[in-house]
Design an enzyme around this catalytic site. Structure first.
Site, PDB file in Angstrom:
ATOM      1  CB  SER A   1      -8.307   1.053  -3.771  1.00  0.00           C
ATOM      2  OG  SER A   1      -6.961   0.792  -3.179  1.00  0.00           O
TER       3      SER A   1
ATOM      4  CE  LYS B   1      -4.024   1.787  -0.653  1.00  0.00           C
ATOM      5  NZ  LYS B   1      -5.145   0.566  -1.751  1.00  0.00           N
TER       6      LYS B   1
END
Length: 627
Positions: free
Chosen positions: A394, A194
């Site tokens: 996401s 991430k």
């Protein structure tokens, strides 16, 4: 005297009323004239269908406020809806009035690989119907050449050529500046890959992010080459792209001749010569302008063939950044999209739902609001089919989890199943100016998050635990949707971004296919005849006044402001770094608290619109930081 003053006021009021009435009638008549279009099914003219794409191709065009357009601070380029272009090309195949299709790509700035492949497929359909497709640009870039490769004739200006850059590029990293300013960034995240927060805590990419990004760029680049090679077998695209210096040296720096020698273009000539060639096929225009040919305007053609929006398969578009609250088309606002869907479910007799996703994510709260509305459709017994466009990562994947089946393309960017939160505090910055903070507390969380005095250890730990909990929820949603264990999903999650081909292999998507395939699948699941099932697009209806002002702006904006030569063109395309800096600062200071967002995804979709006011703001900010 009082009588005279009173009479004068009445006369002035009558005059003002008449002037206002005249203006209303004038603008109403002008709007009616400008917005007139033939009835659906009626032919508009004869000639070449002209796709003069001086802007970008997007899933859902952004609606700009009338005040921004009137003040001259609106976007610098147009946006063309992907489905409109595809529908126009599909209609052109069997329309006897359309003698050819012409792509003018001089002002084209891109649209993402999935969109380019879809338009390319539609162009192939035109050619299969024995109609010529001709493309022209001074200088072709990656996206414009992917379209041009599907043309039967590719023209370039003798002073232009083809500049293939390939996938990849740089991101901005602010750690050095943040340290100089004394800003303390508090990061809470889950996911080895991430990397959205890395620009604020590192000066470069982490090894994990670089590895994942290289794999993604490599897969997309290979897919791009495969698509171009299939569409135009004689083009030596791999050699040309791998060693552009050798190609340029062989022609003494003449990029256009290098492209011709490599088979990337068929003809070198200016726009007038190209127009003469089109006129030989499609007929001459009445204009005295050199190179004029009989043409059919794309917008007019689309309007004339736009079907009624009255089908039984709802198509909900989630395009752009996912944000809290309300927003217009082109931004996926949680309240707006959920309200539109719930209203459609209550008022329309829908039998199935297709969710078209083209978003890199954003706010977790807004993503969940959209997902909750989609679940209402499932609760009503409707089949839900997800169709992924350029990007569905996401938060874009979060809203996809209700899908009974997920369609994607090999070039779709998806995954990035991870969560983060970031809060800056400025105690160090204030200390450099001699400013300190002090106060009292009644609990460990009193005054938290304290952006002037810093966060407490308890606050940081609670925030990290909260982010970890949301990540577990995210993984749980995906595991339930994909019928896998949370452990299996966690192994392919961790914030990593995948290309569509790999995502299909690891089970994040089910099938390859576009929006049409998703609609057909929804019809099958709803036991509707696919040949008769029609979509109902769940979108906010455009404001008529805004449409009027936009039509005026489009007529003023006849030519793209994009430069044409190679050096200026590439510099112009790269100037977005300044706008990216502003976007990143806003994400740091004003972004949603907990986000499911994707840093890598933003370079692979349609270019984001910029406007003059924003660019002036960027310059002011940079000057302020420098001082």
């Amino acid at each position: 005297m009082a009588f005279v003053k009173g009479a004068w006021r009445i006369l002035v009021a009558i005059k003002d009323g008449l002037v206002l009435l005249f203006l209303l009638l004038f603008f109403g008549a002008l709007y009616a004239a400008l917005s007139f279009s033939p009835k659906p099914g009626k032919s508009v003219s004869s000639g070449a269908l002209l796709l003069d794409l001086d802007g970008s191709i997007v899933e859902q065009p952004t609606v700009v406020s009338p005040m921004a357009l009137l003040s001259g601070s609106g976007p610098e380029a147009k946006e063309y809806r992907l489905s409109d272009i595809v529908a126009a090309l599909d209609a052109a195949r069997t329309d006897s009035k359309v003698k050819a299709v012409v792509l003018n790509l001089d002002g084209f700035i891109g649209g993402g690989q999935v969109a380019m492949a879809r338009v390319g497929k539609a162009l192939d359909g035109v050619r299969a119907a024995k109609k010529p497709v001709l493309a022209y640009a001074t200088l072709y870039s990656d996206d414009s050449y992917q379209l041009a490769a599907h043309a039967s004739e590719v023209w370039s200006d003798p002073l232009g050529g083809v500049a293939i850059l390939g996938r990849g590029g740089s991101n901005l990293y602010y750690k050095g500046l943040i340290d100089k300013l004394g800003v303390n960034t508090h990061v809470y995240r889950v996911g080895t890959y991430k990397s959205f927060v890395e620009p604020f805590i590192r000066t470069d990419q982490s090894p994990e992010a670089k590895q994942a990004n290289q794999a993604l760029a490599g897969a997309l680049w290979q897919n791009w080459q495969d698509d171009v090679a299939k569409a135009r077998p004689k083009a030596k695209i791999a050699t040309y792209a791998a060693n552009p210096l050798a190609a340029a040296q062989a022609t003494g720096g003449d990029i256009a001749k290098a492209a011709l020698a490599a088979g990337l273009v068929d003809k070198l000539g200016d726009e007038a010569a190209f127009g003469d060639r089109v006129a030989d096929i499609a007929g001459e225009a009445t204009s005295d302008k050199a190179g004029a040919f009989a043409s059919i305007d794309l917008n007019t053609y689309v309007k004339a063939r736009k079907p009624a929006n009255d089908g039984q398969i709802g198509v909900l578009t989630v395009a752009g950044d996912i944000v809290d609250g309300e927003a217009g088309p082109g931004t996926a606002a949680g309240d707006t999209i959920s309200d539109l869907l719930l209203t459609a479910l209550n008022e329309k007799k829908l039998k199935a739902l297709v969710v078209r996703v083209d978003s890199p994510g954003g706010s977790v709260m807004a993503s969940e609001k959209i997902r909750g509305a989609i679940m209402q459709a499932k609760a009503a017994g409707m089949p839900v089919v997800v169709s992924m466009a350029n990007v569905a990562a996401s938060g874009g994947y979060w809203v996809s989890t209700p899908g009974d089946v997920i369609f994607a393309e090999p070039d779709t960017i998806t995954g990035s199943i991870g969560v983060f939160g970031i809060i800056p505090s400025f105690e160090g910055t204030l200390a450099k100016m001699g400013i300190t903070t002090d106060g009292v507390r009644t609990t460990p969380l009193s005054g938290q998050p304290d952006v002037t005095g810093g966060t407490t250890s308890e606050f940081d730990q609670i925030m990290q635990l909260g982010v970890e909990d949301i990540y577990r929820r995210f993984v749980g949603l995906v595991a339930q949707s994909r019928r896998k264990s949370p452990q299996d999903i966690d192994a392919i999650a961790q914030g990593r971004v995948w290309d569509g081909g790999t995502a299909r292999q690891i089970g994040l998507v089910d099938r390859f296919g576009g929006l049409e395939d998703a609609i057909a699948e929804a019809a099958r699941r709803a036991k509707l005849d696919p040949a008769k099932a029609r979509p109902y697009y769940i979108e906010k209806q455009p404001d008529k006044f805004a449409e009027f002002i936009q039509s005026l702006a489009d007529r003023e904006q006849d030519d793209s402001s994009a430069p044409r030569d190679m050096l200026a063109r590439q510099a112009w395309m790269q100037r977005g770094w300044a706008m990216q800096a502003v976007s990143d600062v806003k994400s740091l200071v004003m972004g949603a608290g907990v986000r499911a967002d994707c840093l890598e995804c933003r370079g692979y979709g349609a270019p984001k619109q910029r406007n003059a006011a924003e660019e002036h703001g960027v310059l002011a900010m940079l000057v302020g930081l420098w001082r």
